[in-house]
Design a protein around this motif. Sequence first.
Motif, PDB file in Angstrom:
ATOM      1  N   ALA A   1       0.828  -1.210   0.000  1.00 14.35           N
ATOM      2  CA  ALA A   1       0.000   0.000   0.000  1.00 14.35           C
ATOM      3  C   ALA A   1       0.858   1.254   0.000  1.00 14.35           C
ATOM      4  CB  ALA A   1      -0.923   0.000   1.217  1.00 14.35           C
ATOM      5  N   ALA A   2       2.037   1.170   0.606  1.00 16.53           N
ATOM      6  CA  ALA A   2       2.938   2.325   0.655  1.00 16.53           C
ATOM      7  C   ALA A   2       3.850   2.408  -0.559  1.00 16.53           C
ATOM      8  CB  ALA A   2       3.778   2.274   1.929  1.00 16.53           C
ATOM      9  N   ARG A   3       3.670   1.513  -1.532  1.00 17.62           N
ATOM     10  CA  ARG A   3       4.452   1.507  -2.775  1.00 17.62           C
ATOM     11  C   ARG A   3       5.948   1.300  -2.517  1.00 17.62           C
ATOM     12  NH1 ARG A   3      -0.361   1.823  -3.259  1.00 17.62           N
ATOM     13  NH2 ARG A   3      -1.508   2.896  -4.930  1.00 17.62           N
ATOM     14  N   ILE A   4       6.290   0.469  -1.537  1.00 17.67           N
ATOM     15  CA  ILE A   4       7.692   0.199  -1.237  1.00 17.67           C
ATOM     16  C   ILE A   4       8.014  -1.287  -1.359  1.00 17.67           C
ATOM     17  CG2 ILE A   4       7.359  -0.123   1.263  1.00 17.67           C
ATOM     18  CD1 ILE A   4      10.350   1.624  -0.483  1.00 17.67           C
ATOM     19  N   HIS A   5       6.998  -2.125  -1.604  1.00 16.05           N
ATOM     20  CA  HIS A   5       7.198  -3.581  -1.639  1.00 16.05           C
ATOM     21  C   HIS A   5       8.201  -3.983  -2.725  1.00 16.05           C
ATOM     22  CE1 HIS A   5       6.366  -7.880  -1.625  1.00 16.05           C
ATOM     23  NE2 HIS A   5       6.129  -7.807  -2.927  1.00 16.05           N
ATOM     24  N   ASP A   6       8.075  -3.438  -3.924  1.00 17.92           N
ATOM     25  CA  ASP A   6       8.964  -3.831  -5.019  1.00 17.92           C
ATOM     26  C   ASP A   6      10.415  -3.506  -4.692  1.00 17.92           C
ATOM     27  OD1 ASP A   6       6.788  -4.735  -6.398  1.00 17.92           O
ATOM     28  OD2 ASP A   6       6.579  -2.930  -7.646  1.00 17.92           O
TER      29      ASP A   6
ATOM     30  N   GLN B   1      10.893   7.478   3.096  1.00 15.43           N
ATOM     31  CA  GLN B   1       9.606   8.090   3.400  1.00 15.43           C
ATOM     32  C   GLN B   1       8.470   7.101   3.194  1.00 15.43           C
ATOM     33  OE1 GLN B   1       8.106  10.382   5.292  1.00 15.43           O
ATOM     34  NE2 GLN B   1       9.344  11.966   4.313  1.00 15.43           N
ATOM     35  N   ARG B   2       8.537   6.318   2.099  1.00 19.28           N
ATOM     36  CA  ARG B   2       7.493   5.325   1.857  1.00 19.28           C
ATOM     37  C   ARG B   2       7.537   4.212   2.902  1.00 19.28           C
ATOM     38  NH1 ARG B   2       8.787   3.480  -3.799  1.00 19.28           N
ATOM     39  NH2 ARG B   2      10.474   5.009  -3.806  1.00 19.28           N
ATOM     40  N   LEU B   3       8.737   3.881   3.372  1.00 21.72           N
ATOM     41  CA  LEU B   3       8.842   2.886   4.443  1.00 21.72           C
ATOM     42  C   LEU B   3       8.184   3.396   5.724  1.00 21.72           C
ATOM     43  CD1 LEU B   3      10.084   0.051   4.935  1.00 21.72           C
ATOM     44  CD2 LEU B   3      12.048   1.222   5.940  1.00 21.72           C
ATOM     45  N   SER B   4       8.381   4.692   6.018  1.00 21.13           N
ATOM     46  CA  SER B   4       7.751   5.263   7.212  1.00 21.13           C
ATOM     47  C   SER B   4       6.236   5.318   7.065  1.00 21.13           C
ATOM     48  CB  SER B   4       8.306   6.670   7.489  1.00 21.13           C
ATOM     49  OG  SER B   4       7.817   7.611   6.553  1.00 21.13           O
ATOM     50  N   ILE B   5       5.754   5.494   5.828  1.00 19.68           N
ATOM     51  CA  ILE B   5       4.306   5.461   5.592  1.00 19.68           C
ATOM     52  C   ILE B   5       3.771   4.052   5.818  1.00 19.68           C
ATOM     53  CG2 ILE B   5       2.529   5.740   3.821  1.00 19.68           C
ATOM     54  CD1 ILE B   5       4.254   8.013   2.658  1.00 19.68           C
ATOM     55  N   ALA B   6       4.517   3.032   5.376  1.00 19.48           N
ATOM     56  CA  ALA B   6       4.111   1.642   5.639  1.00 19.48           C
ATOM     57  C   ALA B   6       4.058   1.402   7.152  1.00 19.48           C
ATOM     58  CB  ALA B   6       5.103   0.684   4.984  1.00 19.48           C
ATOM     59  N   ARG B   7       5.002   1.962   7.864  1.00 23.95           N
ATOM     60  CA  ARG B   7       5.000   1.846   9.331  1.00 23.95           C
ATOM     61  C   ARG B   7       3.751   2.476   9.919  1.00 23.95           C
ATOM     62  NH1 ARG B   7       9.916   5.003  11.701  1.00 23.95           N
ATOM     63  NH2 ARG B   7      11.108   3.212  10.968  1.00 23.95           N
ATOM     64  N   ALA B   8       3.380   3.671   9.423  1.00 27.14           N
ATOM     65  CA  ALA B   8       2.179   4.343   9.926  1.00 27.14           C
ATOM     66  C   ALA B   8       0.914   3.565   9.559  1.00 27.14           C
ATOM     67  CB  ALA B   8       2.114   5.768   9.369  1.00 27.14           C
ATOM     68  N   LEU B   9       0.894   2.976   8.353  1.00 25.39           N
ATOM     69  CA  LEU B   9      -0.263   2.166   7.964  1.00 25.39           C
ATOM     70  C   LEU B   9      -0.440   0.966   8.889  1.00 25.39           C
ATOM     71  CD1 LEU B   9       0.078   2.149   4.067  1.00 25.39           C
ATOM     72  CD2 LEU B   9      -1.934   2.880   5.348  1.00 25.39           C
ATOM     73  N   LEU B  10       0.650   0.317   9.233  1.00 21.90           N
ATOM     74  CA  LEU B  10       0.569  -0.856  10.099  1.00 21.90           C
ATOM     75  C   LEU B  10       0.148  -0.463  11.510  1.00 21.90           C
ATOM     76  CD1 LEU B  10       1.027  -3.918  10.163  1.00 21.90           C
ATOM     77  CD2 LEU B  10       3.370  -3.468  10.905  1.00 21.90           C
TER      78      LEU B  10
ATOM     79  N   GLU C   1       7.904  11.311  -5.630  1.00 17.68           N
ATOM     80  CA  GLU C   1       6.768  12.091  -5.157  1.00 17.68           C
ATOM     81  C   GLU C   1       5.454  11.454  -5.597  1.00 17.68           C
ATOM     82  OE1 GLU C   1       4.851  16.589  -5.431  1.00 17.68           O
ATOM     83  OE2 GLU C   1       6.812  16.166  -6.321  1.00 17.68           O
ATOM     84  N   ALA C   2       5.406  10.957  -6.820  1.00 14.59           N
ATOM     85  CA  ALA C   2       4.175  10.324  -7.308  1.00 14.59           C
ATOM     86  C   ALA C   2       3.863   9.067  -6.496  1.00 14.59           C
ATOM     87  CB  ALA C   2       4.326   9.978  -8.789  1.00 14.59           C
ATOM     88  N   LEU C   3       4.902   8.278  -6.195  1.00 21.09           N
ATOM     89  CA  LEU C   3       4.691   7.074  -5.394  1.00 21.09           C
ATOM     90  C   LEU C   3       4.268   7.423  -3.968  1.00 21.09           C
ATOM     91  CD1 LEU C   3       7.741   4.920  -6.579  1.00 21.09           C
ATOM     92  CD2 LEU C   3       5.335   4.586  -7.177  1.00 21.09           C
ATOM     93  N   ILE C   4       4.899   8.464  -3.409  1.00 27.87           N
ATOM     94  CA  ILE C   4       4.548   8.875  -2.042  1.00 27.87           C
ATOM     95  C   ILE C   4       3.110   9.383  -1.989  1.00 27.87           C
ATOM     96  CG2 ILE C   4       5.052  10.566  -0.222  1.00 27.87           C
ATOM     97  CD1 ILE C   4       7.995  10.355  -1.006  1.00 27.87           C
ATOM     98  N   GLN C   5       2.698  10.127  -3.020  1.00 27.75           N
ATOM     99  CA  GLN C   5       1.324  10.628  -3.046  1.00 27.75           C
ATOM    100  C   GLN C   5       0.326   9.465  -3.106  1.00 27.75           C
ATOM    101  OE1 GLN C   5       0.278  13.418  -2.377  1.00 27.75           O
ATOM    102  NE2 GLN C   5       1.785  14.980  -2.893  1.00 27.75           N
ATOM    103  N   ASP C   6       0.673   8.420  -3.873  1.00 30.26           N
ATOM    104  CA  ASP C   6      -0.198   7.239  -3.906  1.00 30.26           C
ATOM    105  C   ASP C   6      -0.260   6.579  -2.534  1.00 30.26           C
ATOM    106  OD1 ASP C   6      -0.691   7.645  -6.564  1.00 30.26           O
ATOM    107  OD2 ASP C   6       0.798   6.187  -7.278  1.00 30.26           O
ATOM    108  N   ALA C   7       0.908   6.488  -1.883  1.00 34.09           N
ATOM    109  CA  ALA C   7       0.965   5.879  -0.551  1.00 34.09           C
ATOM    110  C   ALA C   7       0.177   6.704   0.452  1.00 34.09           C
ATOM    111  CB  ALA C   7       2.415   5.732  -0.102  1.00 34.09           C
TER     112      ALA C   7
END
Length: 608
Positions: free
Chosen positions: A473-478, A503-512, A532-538
């Motif tokens: 969901a945070a667009r960091i898996h790949d 930043q996307r990893l920290s968003i995944a942390r917040a999602l969890l 930025e586009a990936l972060i906005q999606d996250a």
Amino acid sequence: MARTPAARTPAARTPAAPGAGTGSPPRPPRPLCELTGPVRSRLAVSVGLQTVAALAGVVPFIAVSEIAGRLTTGTPADGDTLWPLVALACAAGLLALACGTAAGALAHIADNDLQLALRRRLARHVGRLPLGRLTDRGTGEVKQAVQDDVSALHTLFAHTLLDVVAVLTAPVLALAYLFTVDWRLALVSVVPLLLGVLLFSRAMAGAAAQMAEFGAALGRISTAAVEFASGIAVFKSFGRGRKAHERFVDATEGFADFFSRWVRTTLVSSTAAVLVVAPAVVLLLLTVVGAVLVTQDWLTGAELVPFLLLGPAVAAPMGVVGPRIQQIRAGQAAAVRITQLLHAPTLPEPATPVLPDGHHVRLRGVTFSYDGRTDVLRDVDLDLAPGTVTALVGPSGSGKSTLASLLPRFHDVTAGTVTLGGADLRDIPATELYRRVGFVLQDVRLLRASVADNIRLGRPEATDEEVERCARAARIHDRVTALPDGYATELGTAVTLSGGEAQRLSIARALLADAPVLVLDEATAYADPHSEALIQDALSALAAGRTLLVIAHRLSTVRSADRIVVLEDGRVTEQGRHDDLVAAGGRYAALWDAQSSSTDDIREGSAR
């Protein structure tokens, strides 16, 4: 259903620690005594053992002197006369070895326990400090106290303390014995010590001010070095590479000039202080004066022997006083810094805890000041309804970050209230508050641990499937699967993430963590267009169904927010939706026009 909080009174929560709200806490009295309380008795025993070892270490020299005297009296010496002295020398030597070893071992064990206790105490205390203090000051103060300052105490208690006891105790017994042999030569043996004290005092005159300047000069070098390292790219990009290192060179040259002046003013006296107490110089002095006394029949050759053996030990303390004084001062300064951190006011916990009923955030009459004099925020009223996005915009220094920091209770308000679900934040236990309020900041902190453990920080019990779901969901898996060991890859070693990836990893942390209220501090500020586009999606995934407070510097990222709040000089001057604020032609419209014009200019320049 949560209990409605009682009327607010000064007794409604546990009072803050002494010094709270008054700037730096008062310097605690005798910090060394305060810190060594748990191990003081063991340190006292080690000092006693070291005293015995130092005194016993002198006895073999005294025994040898007595043996020399009996062998040179002209009267045949038998075993009954000599063997007791030999046995005394051997026993004293063994006692000195045993007591010295025991003193060192006990001091090290006590110091080890003290280090463990201090680090645990510091960890517990730092965990209760307001997050704003740690964010403002970074980790430097904590690192220095936990690592450098505790290590300085190790040097003081495990080594310097016993060394000082040894060099001060042994000369006392040696001098007392020498006075029983010949008072005249004993007085001569004191002369180097007195001269050393006089010369060293002259060399140390004004040392406190010089040491302060020494520390300040080193600080200027450190500051200039950081500026040089961080600013070199900017200077070189504008063709001013030489300018980048000028301040660093100036700082180092200034330090060299200061240190040279200091050395020149103390060189003669400090060198003389070391020379007059040097064993060779003391031995030469006693040999010359002793030879004169022997030739005048005022002293026998046997009586000269103990002075040649023990005389240099009388002046020995001055030979090591400089380094020991420096170590003692370093230990005292370390103790002061540790106790100041331990006495820093912690985040007050409520005496009567209250749990929030819902996730509606209200700010009423909020005023805040960092120093108690200048208000950064003034009379702010704001509502954050569940499931909505509220954006804070405004010029730099308007108070956006300060206002956002009040929700996760990085600071407590100076006046007014911030409530969550009807409960004042100050009445909500910290553990409960951080289950409900999360934050994603520009400056991402990743642990030196696996990727999975970094994501699990908010929920250590989360399964691998949950971690992967949030990473997707945070667009960091790949990016994670491309790492050498995937989610088991340890960060901070050979693997580092870019700013956007972190930043996307920290968003995944917040999602969890799944906190219903989130504070976002311009998460895309330093990202490249792709990131930025990936972060906005996250962030879109993160915002779903949550109450968001977003600090926005680029207005285009928040034009679809449910409410945009304009801050100026710590006050709310406008609030509403994007189209309404633009149509109103106020401050927000001016900011929007300025950013839009800047963007158009950049696009035109790129087209050319």
